[in-house]
Design an enzyme around this catalytic site. Sequence first.
Site, PDB file in Angstrom:
ATOM      1  N   ARG A   1     -46.488 -29.535  -6.886  1.00  0.00           N
ATOM      2  CA  ARG A   1     -47.105 -29.605  -8.218  1.00  0.00           C
ATOM      3  C   ARG A   1     -48.585 -30.001  -8.107  1.00  0.00           C
ATOM      4  O   ARG A   1     -49.375 -29.717  -8.995  1.00  0.00           O
ATOM      5  CB  ARG A   1     -46.333 -30.582  -9.106  1.00  0.00           C
ATOM      6  CG  ARG A   1     -46.964 -30.837 -10.475  1.00  0.00           C
ATOM      7  CD  ARG A   1     -45.955 -31.300 -11.521  1.00  0.00           C
ATOM      8  NE  ARG A   1     -45.156 -32.409 -11.067  1.00  0.00           N
ATOM      9  CZ  ARG A   1     -45.559 -33.690 -11.071  1.00  0.00           C
ATOM     10  NH1 ARG A   1     -46.756 -34.025 -11.497  1.00  0.00           N
ATOM     11  NH2 ARG A   1     -44.749 -34.641 -10.630  1.00  0.00           N
TER      12      ARG A   1
ATOM     13  N   TYR B   1     -56.882 -12.174 -28.871  1.00  0.00           N
ATOM     14  CA  TYR B   1     -55.478 -11.914 -28.582  1.00  0.00           C
ATOM     15  C   TYR B   1     -54.609 -12.747 -29.542  1.00  0.00           C
ATOM     16  O   TYR B   1     -54.859 -13.943 -29.728  1.00  0.00           O
ATOM     17  CB  TYR B   1     -55.199 -12.285 -27.116  1.00  0.00           C
ATOM     18  CG  TYR B   1     -53.773 -12.195 -26.698  1.00  0.00           C
ATOM     19  CD1 TYR B   1     -52.998 -11.069 -26.985  1.00  0.00           C
ATOM     20  CD2 TYR B   1     -53.161 -13.229 -25.994  1.00  0.00           C
ATOM     21  CE1 TYR B   1     -51.671 -10.988 -26.589  1.00  0.00           C
ATOM     22  CE2 TYR B   1     -51.845 -13.149 -25.586  1.00  0.00           C
ATOM     23  CZ  TYR B   1     -51.106 -12.025 -25.889  1.00  0.00           C
ATOM     24  OH  TYR B   1     -49.793 -11.945 -25.490  1.00  0.00           O
TER      25      TYR B   1
ATOM     26  N   ASP C   1     -62.313 -16.514 -22.271  1.00  0.00           N
ATOM     27  CA  ASP C   1     -61.201 -15.748 -21.707  1.00  0.00           C
ATOM     28  C   ASP C   1     -61.797 -14.447 -21.169  1.00  0.00           C
ATOM     29  O   ASP C   1     -62.218 -13.574 -21.926  1.00  0.00           O
ATOM     30  CB  ASP C   1     -60.161 -15.470 -22.805  1.00  0.00           C
ATOM     31  CG  ASP C   1     -58.963 -14.678 -22.293  1.00  0.00           C
ATOM     32  OD1 ASP C   1     -59.084 -14.005 -21.253  1.00  0.00           O
ATOM     33  OD2 ASP C   1     -57.899 -14.721 -22.943  1.00  0.00           O
TER      34      ASP C   1
ATOM     35  N   LYS D   1     -52.923  -9.393 -15.521  1.00  0.00           N
ATOM     36  CA  LYS D   1     -53.614  -8.148 -15.836  1.00  0.00           C
ATOM     37  C   LYS D   1     -54.376  -7.606 -14.619  1.00  0.00           C
ATOM     38  O   LYS D   1     -53.767  -7.341 -13.614  1.00  0.00           O
ATOM     39  CB  LYS D   1     -54.526  -8.396 -17.050  1.00  0.00           C
ATOM     40  CG  LYS D   1     -53.824  -9.146 -18.211  1.00  0.00           C
ATOM     41  CD  LYS D   1     -52.671  -8.330 -18.757  1.00  0.00           C
ATOM     42  CE  LYS D   1     -52.142  -8.790 -20.083  1.00  0.00           C
ATOM     43  NZ  LYS D   1     -51.458 -10.060 -20.159  1.00  0.00           N
TER      44      LYS D   1
HETATM   45  C1  PLP Z   1     -57.038 -11.415 -23.545  1.00  0.00           C
HETATM   46  C2  PLP Z   1     -55.730 -12.043 -23.154  1.00  0.00           C
HETATM   47  N1  PLP Z   1     -55.702 -13.345 -22.819  1.00  0.00           N
HETATM   48  C3  PLP Z   1     -54.565 -13.964 -22.479  1.00  0.00           C
HETATM   49  C4  PLP Z   1     -53.366 -13.287 -22.465  1.00  0.00           C
HETATM   50  C5  PLP Z   1     -52.110 -14.029 -22.111  1.00  0.00           C
HETATM   51  O1  PLP Z   1     -51.730 -13.737 -20.819  1.00  0.00           O
HETATM   52  P1  PLP Z   1     -50.218 -13.901 -20.319  1.00  0.00           P
HETATM   53  O2  PLP Z   1     -49.418 -12.838 -20.980  1.00  0.00           O
HETATM   54  O3  PLP Z   1     -50.343 -13.765 -18.827  1.00  0.00           O
HETATM   55  O4  PLP Z   1     -49.758 -15.260 -20.732  1.00  0.00           O
HETATM   56  C6  PLP Z   1     -53.337 -11.938 -22.788  1.00  0.00           C
HETATM   57  C7  PLP Z   1     -52.075 -11.195 -22.779  1.00  0.00           C
HETATM   58  O5  PLP Z   1     -51.987 -10.043 -23.136  1.00  0.00           O
HETATM   59  C8  PLP Z   1     -54.546 -11.297 -23.159  1.00  0.00           C
HETATM   60  O6  PLP Z   1     -54.590 -10.008 -23.522  1.00  0.00           O
END
Ligand code: PLP
Length: 392
Positions: A55, A109, A182, A207
């Site tokens: 951890r 998102y 992000d 992604k």
């Molecule tokens: C721009 C963006 N940030 C964060 C996330 C969240 O990622 P995760 O699905 O790996 O939790 C997504 C998921 O589609 C996303 O499109």
Amino acid sequence: MKIHTKAVHAGDRKKLGAHVPVTTPIYTASAYSYDSMEQLDRIFGQEEEGPCYARYDNPSAAALEEAVCALEGGRGALVCSSGMAALHVAVMTALTDRRRTVVAANSMYGATTSMLMNVFEPGGVDVRFADVCNLDSLRTAVAEAEPGCILIESISNPLLRVGDIEKIAAIAHEAGAALVVDNTFATPMIVRPLELGAHISVHSLTKYLAGHGDVMGGVVITDEAHFPILRSLGRTIGPVLGPFECYLTMRGIKTFPLRMERQCANACRVASWLSAHPKVQKVYFTADPAHPDVATIRAMFPQGMYGAIVSFEIAGAGRDEIFRFMDSLKMIVRATSLGDVHTMMLYPVMSSHREISPKQRERMGIREGLVRLSVGIEAPEDIIADLEQALA
Ligand SMILES: Cc1ncc(COP(=O)(O)O)c(C=O)c1O
């Protein structure tokens, strides 16, 4: 030793010799032993480098953290079990020792918006939304809210708006807030937020960085000042990424720049083909000269790299027509993710923005006829041919 004892101890805890594995192995051990209690004490006290408990530290995770840090130009990173876990820890890191107010982009998102409204707000954090692509309205929102954290996406999901990170970072610095970006859609091939003054960058590793549709993961990357807070929160909360996922992501990252270049080039071809199609009412793409943030894009993005997401609206289409169109796709995968080697299509109203109320979706500009295409590495002719037959 008896067989029961051998079953527990044989083969394990071999000292690594002089050899160096060419890639980092999958370290599944949950804890690490050392030659003496003296040494273990130094490891626990962080006076000597080394893992002690998974951890806290795991060599597979440490390798991935170092790799992502190098790509993003950060000073420290923490890999997490999903992009959402990473965003949660990132906002907590930003808010530590700051005012518990977040100003977030008004188009993001859906799960990120939900997290702010359904997790942080009930936890006592004041959450406000602002148009981060309009610096005057952002300045007004920041002056009113005096936030501890500003949260944006480098390319917004799914309408691909792009705020000027350098200028937003200056607003954040002036207000004493931490800027969290992000960077999932843009990736460090296009934007490196920390180099533009952001304090914290976040990715869904699920992604582009992993890129093959077989990993769920996230990462938080920080500047020097925020890393001790991130590390301490990570150790206490334990949002760790498993070693197998770390290995898969490390493997994916090796071809990430090549994939991204190809995906960006394919996306340009697909977007210009869609723009000329009579059934397509509107195309959202960052290379569009009529994009509302064109000046920022030209200044911030490298030549020819605009991201690999193309969103578009089909003229007069509602849910039924979109279902019929997407059911007609033969090669393009109907799935709720993005950034993989294969081209994928998603219906935001049904998936990424499902949790957002229809009213708020309308305000965000996410309409019933909108689909989001994540362009893969296939031959662009085949992607276009599939879109053509499905639109027909
Ligand atoms: C721009 C963006 N940030 C964060 C996330 C969240 O990622 P995760 O699905 O790996 O939790 C997504 C998921 O589609 C996303 O499109």
